[in-house]
Design a protein around this motif. Sequence first.
Motif, PDB file in Angstrom:
ATOM      1  N   ASN A 135       5.046  54.047  30.581  1.00 21.10           N
ATOM      2  CA  ASN A 135       4.638  52.953  31.464  1.00 21.10           C
ATOM      3  C   ASN A 135       3.265  52.459  31.016  1.00 21.10           C
ATOM      4  N   HIS A 137       1.518  50.125  31.972  1.00 21.49           N
ATOM      5  CA  HIS A 137       0.619  49.638  33.019  1.00 21.49           C
ATOM      6  C   HIS A 137      -0.546  50.597  33.252  1.00 21.49           C
ATOM      7  N   HIS A 138      -0.314  51.898  33.021  1.00 19.72           N
ATOM      8  CA  HIS A 138      -1.396  52.874  33.177  1.00 19.72           C
ATOM      9  C   HIS A 138      -2.547  52.538  32.242  1.00 19.72           C
ATOM     10  N   ALA A 198      -2.273  52.612  40.040  1.00 20.92           N
ATOM     11  CA  ALA A 198      -1.166  51.765  39.586  1.00 20.92           C
ATOM     12  C   ALA A 198      -0.043  51.715  40.616  1.00 20.92           C
ATOM     13  N   TYR A 199       0.067  52.787  41.407  1.00 17.72           N
ATOM     14  CA  TYR A 199       1.115  52.862  42.432  1.00 17.72           C
ATOM     15  C   TYR A 199       0.534  52.724  43.835  1.00 17.72           C
ATOM     16  N   ARG A 374       7.831  51.778  36.548  1.00 13.84           N
ATOM     17  CA  ARG A 374       7.378  50.453  36.108  1.00 13.84           C
ATOM     18  C   ARG A 374       7.651  49.387  37.165  1.00 13.84           C
ATOM     19  N   SER A 377       4.741  49.772  39.648  1.00 10.49           N
ATOM     20  CA  SER A 377       3.415  49.408  39.136  1.00 10.49           C
ATOM     21  C   SER A 377       3.340  47.947  38.713  1.00 10.49           C
ATOM     22  N   THR A 380       1.730  45.943  41.362  1.00  6.86           N
ATOM     23  CA  THR A 380       0.279  46.146  41.388  1.00  6.86           C
ATOM     24  C   THR A 380      -0.406  45.405  40.256  1.00  6.86           C
TER      25      THR A 380
END
Length: 391
Positions: A135, A137-138, A198-199, A374, A377, A380
């Motif tokens: 993921n 996004h992290h 992210a979450y 994913r 997130s 976000t």
Amino acid sequence: MSLLYQQLRRASSSTASTCRASHSRNIAARGLRVSAVARDEKTAPHASPRVVFSGIQPTGLPHLGNLLGALLNWVKLQREAAPEDKLIYSIVGWHALTLPQDPKELSVARSDMLAVLLAVGLDPKRSIIFHQDKNLHHAELAWILNCITPMGKLKRMTTWKSRLAASRNARDDSEVDESHLNAGLFTYPVLQAADILAYRATHVPVGEDQQQHIELCRDLADSFNRTFTGKRPLFPLPQHVITSSCRVLSLKDPSSKMSKSSPDLNSRILLTDSPSKVRSKIRGAVTDSTLGITYDPVARPGAANLLSIFSACTGEEVTTLAERYAEKGHGDLKSDVADAVEELIKGPRAEFERLRSEKEYLASVAKEGAEKARALSEVTIREVRARIGLV
């Protein structure tokens, strides 16, 4: 409450669908307490759904301390969570890279750690279980948070020093040579904050040694909310859930924690250790020459460590156990501690050995978990990009 592992009968087929059907089990685990910033979970109903996030590095097989200190508590959270709560558990491979890793060993460790999480009782139908590195996004959010993180805050973090000390087998932080510090290790608390935010996680079950990082995460969430305003704050301030399990110490040096990085293999009990190896390691645990058994972590740390392990495995109070063995010797105590440890790990050990060979099933769990992660997130990160102007 007993911590004895209750393993259900497994189906004979090795197909992925059979793995899903047979991967249901009950695990009794230790209680939890929530830090002062959190509401009392036992007396107050959930005002809104919780989002629980925690992660574990794929740097070797878990030992007894990991099992008692984190993994069984994750299972307890899963069992006791409200239906609307979201539970997210990540295998944080990027964090592992902050110290040197053998690529082939890391690849195997990633798969093995997923098998471990399933073996101890995490259910991919109830919890989101995934590899952090699947993921992106992290990493994106980590960079954005790095850009609002003061260097002074990172310099005050103590855990990078302890990680360096552990990696160099130093006895304490004073022996750390900062020339070995890389930028990834220095800033990994920011990546940890990104993992959580992210979450928009509300609760984070981690050890007390990570509380400083949760405080940094809260600071960064608050800083972002105040800097990039909207109709409402974007990030909640996550609450630190502290596990009430014992601090498992090294069997060979009860002044330090049980650790994967110790050069002495007999200092730790691994999930995969055979019954004879468990007994041998417990038998060789450092104690003292004083007759009788008492619980005194300062004067008798070796005996106290064995009593703490015994208590964690059986659910009995450590003082009750000390009284029972007051007139007995260390040999009697070690024998019974070995029995209790074996009873605790034998179920997860057998399930792990079965699951680690089910590559297709593990790949499907990882893929589905990453897709779910994913999807969460993405909501976000879209809002983050909009607020900072990257749209």
